[in-house]
Motif scaffolding. Structure first.
Motif, PDB file in Angstrom:
ATOM      1  N   TYR A   9       0.857  -1.147   0.128  1.00 25.19           N
ATOM      2  CA  TYR A   9      -0.013   0.054   0.198  1.00 25.19           C
ATOM      3  C   TYR A   9       0.816   1.106  -0.014  1.00 25.19           C
ATOM      4  CZ  TYR A   9      -3.016   3.787   1.431  1.00 25.19           C
ATOM      5  OH  TYR A   9      -3.660   4.919   1.363  1.00 25.19           O
ATOM      6  N   ASN A  10       1.818   1.288   0.944  1.00 25.70           N
ATOM      7  CA  ASN A  10       2.639   2.390   1.036  1.00 25.70           C
ATOM      8  C   ASN A  10       3.351   2.650  -0.297  1.00 25.70           C
ATOM      9  OD1 ASN A  10       1.973   3.129   3.486  1.00 25.70           O
ATOM     10  ND2 ASN A  10       3.344   1.727   4.506  1.00 25.70           N
ATOM     11  N   TYR A  11       3.842   1.515  -1.100  1.00 25.86           N
ATOM     12  CA  TYR A  11       4.622   1.658  -2.239  1.00 25.86           C
ATOM     13  C   TYR A  11       3.867   2.436  -3.325  1.00 25.86           C
ATOM     14  CZ  TYR A  11       6.701   0.667  -6.691  1.00 25.86           C
ATOM     15  OH  TYR A  11       7.079   0.982  -8.002  1.00 25.86           O
ATOM     16  N   ARG A  12       2.443   1.915  -3.317  1.00 22.68           N
ATOM     17  CA  ARG A  12       1.637   2.432  -4.372  1.00 22.68           C
ATOM     18  C   ARG A  12       1.198   3.864  -4.174  1.00 22.68           C
ATOM     19  NH1 ARG A  12      -2.157  -1.164  -7.005  1.00 22.68           N
ATOM     20  NH2 ARG A  12      -2.633   0.807  -8.032  1.00 22.68           N
ATOM     21  N   LYS A  13       0.962   4.269  -2.931  1.00 21.78           N
ATOM     22  CA  LYS A  13       0.803   5.583  -2.482  1.00 21.78           C
ATOM     23  C   LYS A  13       2.005   6.441  -2.822  1.00 21.78           C
ATOM     24  CE  LYS A  13      -1.909   8.585  -0.094  1.00 21.78           C
ATOM     25  NZ  LYS A  13      -3.109   8.755  -0.739  1.00 21.78           N
ATOM     26  N   SER A  14       3.140   6.160  -2.347  1.00 18.35           N
ATOM     27  CA  SER A  14       4.244   6.736  -3.008  1.00 18.35           C
ATOM     28  C   SER A  14       4.386   7.106  -4.727  1.00 18.35           C
ATOM     29  CB  SER A  14       5.569   6.269  -2.561  1.00 18.35           C
ATOM     30  OG  SER A  14       6.202   5.022  -3.147  1.00 18.35           O
ATOM     31  N   THR A  15       4.038   6.282  -5.057  1.00 22.32           N
ATOM     32  CA  THR A  15       4.087   6.283  -6.567  1.00 22.32           C
ATOM     33  C   THR A  15       2.695   6.905  -7.314  1.00 22.32           C
ATOM     34  OG1 THR A  15       3.198   4.108  -7.068  1.00 22.32           O
ATOM     35  CG2 THR A  15       5.791   4.298  -7.119  1.00 22.32           C
ATOM     36  N   ASP A  16       1.923   6.992  -6.552  1.00 20.44           N
ATOM     37  CA  ASP A  16       0.631   7.674  -6.829  1.00 20.44           C
ATOM     38  C   ASP A  16      -0.233   8.312  -5.727  1.00 20.44           C
ATOM     39  OD1 ASP A  16      -1.741   8.448  -8.091  1.00 20.44           O
ATOM     40  OD2 ASP A  16      -2.346   6.732  -8.769  1.00 20.44           O
ATOM     41  N   THR A  17      -0.246   9.761  -5.707  1.00 19.59           N
ATOM     42  CA  THR A  17      -0.881  10.108  -4.418  1.00 19.59           C
ATOM     43  C   THR A  17      -2.217  10.012  -4.254  1.00 19.59           C
ATOM     44  OG1 THR A  17      -0.751  12.277  -5.449  1.00 19.59           O
ATOM     45  CG2 THR A  17       1.092  11.973  -4.073  1.00 19.59           C
ATOM     46  N   ARG A  18      -2.909   9.772  -5.440  1.00 17.17           N
ATOM     47  CA  ARG A  18      -4.380   9.584  -5.528  1.00 17.17           C
ATOM     48  C   ARG A  18      -4.761   8.375  -4.988  1.00 17.17           C
ATOM     49  NH1 ARG A  18      -5.401  10.738 -11.353  1.00 17.17           N
ATOM     50  NH2 ARG A  18      -3.300   9.663 -11.526  1.00 17.17           N
ATOM     51  N   PHE A  19      -3.675   7.247  -4.866  1.00 19.02           N
ATOM     52  CA  PHE A  19      -3.891   6.063  -4.434  1.00 19.02           C
ATOM     53  C   PHE A  19      -4.604   5.848  -2.941  1.00 19.02           C
ATOM     54  CE2 PHE A  19      -2.658   1.774  -2.678  1.00 19.02           C
ATOM     55  CZ  PHE A  19      -3.311   0.882  -3.553  1.00 19.02           C
ATOM     56  N   SER A  20      -5.511   5.045  -2.631  1.00 17.24           N
ATOM     57  CA  SER A  20      -6.177   5.048  -1.425  1.00 17.24           C
ATOM     58  C   SER A  20      -6.588   3.677  -0.951  1.00 17.24           C
ATOM     59  CB  SER A  20      -7.272   5.973  -1.102  1.00 17.24           C
ATOM     60  OG  SER A  20      -8.327   5.680  -2.288  1.00 17.24           O
ATOM     61  N   TYR A  21      -6.882   3.397   0.017  1.00 13.67           N
ATOM     62  CA  TYR A  21      -7.655   2.149   0.205  1.00 13.67           C
ATOM     63  C   TYR A  21      -9.103   1.927  -0.432  1.00 13.67           C
ATOM     64  CZ  TYR A  21      -4.385   0.905   4.151  1.00 13.67           C
ATOM     65  OH  TYR A  21      -3.573   0.751   4.545  1.00 13.67           O
ATOM     66  N   GLU A  22      -9.819   2.967  -0.813  1.00 14.02           N
ATOM     67  CA  GLU A  22     -11.149   3.002  -1.398  1.00 14.02           C
ATOM     68  C   GLU A  22     -10.433   2.612  -2.881  1.00 14.02           C
ATOM     69  OE1 GLU A  22     -14.891   5.636  -2.483  1.00 14.02           O
ATOM     70  OE2 GLU A  22     -13.085   6.611  -1.253  1.00 14.02           O
ATOM     71  N   VAL A  23      -9.653   3.331  -3.580  1.00 19.09           N
ATOM     72  CA  VAL A  23      -9.045   3.011  -4.942  1.00 19.09           C
ATOM     73  C   VAL A  23      -8.639   1.463  -5.095  1.00 19.09           C
ATOM     74  CG1 VAL A  23      -7.312   3.295  -6.706  1.00 19.09           C
ATOM     75  CG2 VAL A  23      -8.473   5.108  -5.438  1.00 19.09           C
ATOM     76  N   TRP A  24      -7.723   0.996  -4.052  1.00 22.57           N
ATOM     77  CA  TRP A  24      -7.472  -0.362  -4.021  1.00 22.57           C
ATOM     78  C   TRP A  24      -8.493  -1.291  -3.899  1.00 22.57           C
ATOM     79  CZ3 TRP A  24      -3.797  -2.697   0.197  1.00 22.57           C
ATOM     80  CH2 TRP A  24      -3.076  -3.890  -0.183  1.00 22.57           C
ATOM     81  N   ALA A  25      -9.604  -0.876  -3.106  1.00 25.74           N
ATOM     82  CA  ALA A  25     -10.664  -1.949  -2.857  1.00 25.74           C
ATOM     83  C   ALA A  25     -11.529  -2.070  -4.247  1.00 25.74           C
ATOM     84  CB  ALA A  25     -11.664  -1.333  -1.749  1.00 25.74           C
ATOM     85  N   ASN A  26     -11.610  -0.879  -4.991  1.00 26.04           N
ATOM     86  CA  ASN A  26     -12.340  -0.663  -6.201  1.00 26.04           C
ATOM     87  C   ASN A  26     -11.482  -1.795  -6.975  1.00 26.04           C
ATOM     88  OD1 ASN A  26     -14.470   0.516  -5.440  1.00 26.04           O
ATOM     89  ND2 ASN A  26     -13.498   2.688  -5.811  1.00 26.04           N
TER      90      ASN A  26
END
Length: 112
Positions: A9-26
Motif C-alpha cells: 500500500y505504501n509503495y503504491r501511495k508513494s508512486t500515486d498520491t491519489r491511491f487510497s484504500y478506496e481505490v485499492w478496494a475498487n
C-alpha cells in the motif's frame, strides 16, 4: 503477510498520491475499504477470497499465489503446530539448489 500488504500500500501511495484504500478496494472488486485497511494492519484475517482477488490483480503465478496463501494461513492461525506445518510447506516448495553460486577465491596465492 500484513506487513507485506502495508508495504505494498505504501509503495503504491508513494508512486500515486491519489491511491487510497478506496481505490485499492475498487481495483480488487472488494466491497469494503475499511476491511481492506484492517487486513493490512493485521486486525482482520486474510481470506481465501482476498488472496484470489489480490493474486488476480497482481497476475501472480500459481506458485506465487500458493506462497501468498500459505503466508495468510500462517498469520491467521494461533496454533504453533499449524504455523510450523505451513512454514514447512513453504520451505518444501523452495528450490535452493537452483540459487547456488560457486564462489572461488579470487585472491592470488602468496608464497611464504
Amino acid at each position: 503477510i500484513s506487513k507485506y500488504l502495508c508495504d505494498y500500500y505504501n509503495y503504491r501511495k508513494s508512486t500515486d498520491t491519489r491511491f487510497s484504500y478506496e481505490v485499492w478496494a475498487n481495483e480488487l472488486g472488494f466491497k469494503s475499504k475499511s476491511t481492506l485497511r484492517l487486513i493490512c494492519y493485521g486486525q482482520r484475517n486474510v481470506s481465501v477470497l482476498f488472496v484470489d482477488l489480490f493474486s488476480r490483480q497482481e497476475s501472480l503465478s500459481d506458485y506465487e499465489k500458493e506462497y501468498f496463501l500459505l503466508l495468510s494461513k500462517i498469520q491467521n492461525t494461533h496454533s504453533l503446530d499449524l504455523k510450523k506445518m505451513y512454514l514447512d510447506m513453504i520451505s518444501e516448495r523452495i528450490d535452493i539448489s537452483a540459487k547456488r553460486i560457486e564462489v572461488k577465491n579470487s585472491l592470488p596465492e602468496i608464497g611464504v
